[in-house]
Write a protein that holds these residues in place. Sequence first.
Motif, PDB file in Angstrom:
ATOM      1  N   ASP A  16       0.955   4.004  -3.005  1.00 22.23           N
ATOM      2  CA  ASP A  16       0.695   5.422  -2.739  1.00 22.23           C
ATOM      3  C   ASP A  16       1.852   6.294  -3.216  1.00 22.23           C
ATOM      4  O   ASP A  16       1.642   7.355  -3.807  1.00 22.23           O
ATOM      5  CB  ASP A  16       0.443   5.662  -1.250  1.00 22.23           C
ATOM      6  CG  ASP A  16      -0.891   5.116  -0.771  1.00 22.23           C
ATOM      7  OD1 ASP A  16      -1.755   4.820  -1.625  1.00 22.23           O
ATOM      8  OD2 ASP A  16      -1.073   4.988   0.453  1.00 22.23           O
TER       9      ASP A  16
ATOM     10  N   ARG B 195       0.833  -1.208   0.000  1.00 24.85           N
ATOM     11  CA  ARG B 195       0.000   0.000   0.000  1.00 24.85           C
ATOM     12  C   ARG B 195       0.869   1.259   0.000  1.00 24.85           C
ATOM     13  O   ARG B 195       0.613   2.208  -0.752  1.00 24.85           O
ATOM     14  CB  ARG B 195      -0.921  -0.028   1.226  1.00 24.85           C
ATOM     15  CG  ARG B 195      -1.843   1.127   1.365  1.00 24.85           C
ATOM     16  CD  ARG B 195      -2.821   1.127   0.210  1.00 24.85           C
ATOM     17  NE  ARG B 195      -3.593   2.338   0.232  1.00 24.85           N
ATOM     18  CZ  ARG B 195      -4.897   2.371   0.204  1.00 24.85           C
ATOM     19  NH1 ARG B 195      -5.582   1.265   0.112  1.00 24.85           N
ATOM     20  NH2 ARG B 195      -5.528   3.508   0.236  1.00 24.85           N
ATOM     21  N   GLU B 196       1.903   1.289   0.831  1.00 27.74           N
ATOM     22  CA  GLU B 196       2.816   2.439   0.870  1.00 27.74           C
ATOM     23  C   GLU B 196       3.513   2.617  -0.480  1.00 27.74           C
ATOM     24  O   GLU B 196       3.645   3.737  -0.976  1.00 27.74           O
ATOM     25  CB  GLU B 196       3.850   2.258   1.975  1.00 27.74           C
ATOM     26  CG  GLU B 196       3.291   2.414   3.370  1.00 27.74           C
ATOM     27  CD  GLU B 196       4.309   2.071   4.442  1.00 27.74           C
ATOM     28  OE1 GLU B 196       5.517   1.914   4.117  1.00 27.74           O
ATOM     29  OE2 GLU B 196       3.903   1.956   5.605  1.00 27.74           O
TER      30      GLU B 196
END
Length: 103
Positions: free
Chosen positions: A28, A24-25
């Motif tokens: 993003d 997810r990081e």
Amino acid sequence: MDDRLERFLRIKLREAGKKYAEARESADRQIGEAKDAYKNAHDVTLADLPQDERGRAKIVCRRYAERRAVTLDAEGRPACFDPEHPDCEGCVEDIRERTVETW
């Protein structure tokens, strides 16, 4: 439930959670980088176009099909820009895509 099975499941779920957070990081960050790259690619400055001796952009007007030397505003629009005319809108798009006809 067996203690060993419960411990095994807890460890595997924790590992999966960590991998999800890392993914997810990363996603993003990549989305942010792509947005920045798009913005930078579409920021047009006067230096991106041929200029006359007075520092004005030398473009061919789509609306009147004539050579013009014009200044650009902060958004990369020529001084002669008419927001209600489709040729003017097309000219601004061409300037942003760096495909505007110049002389």
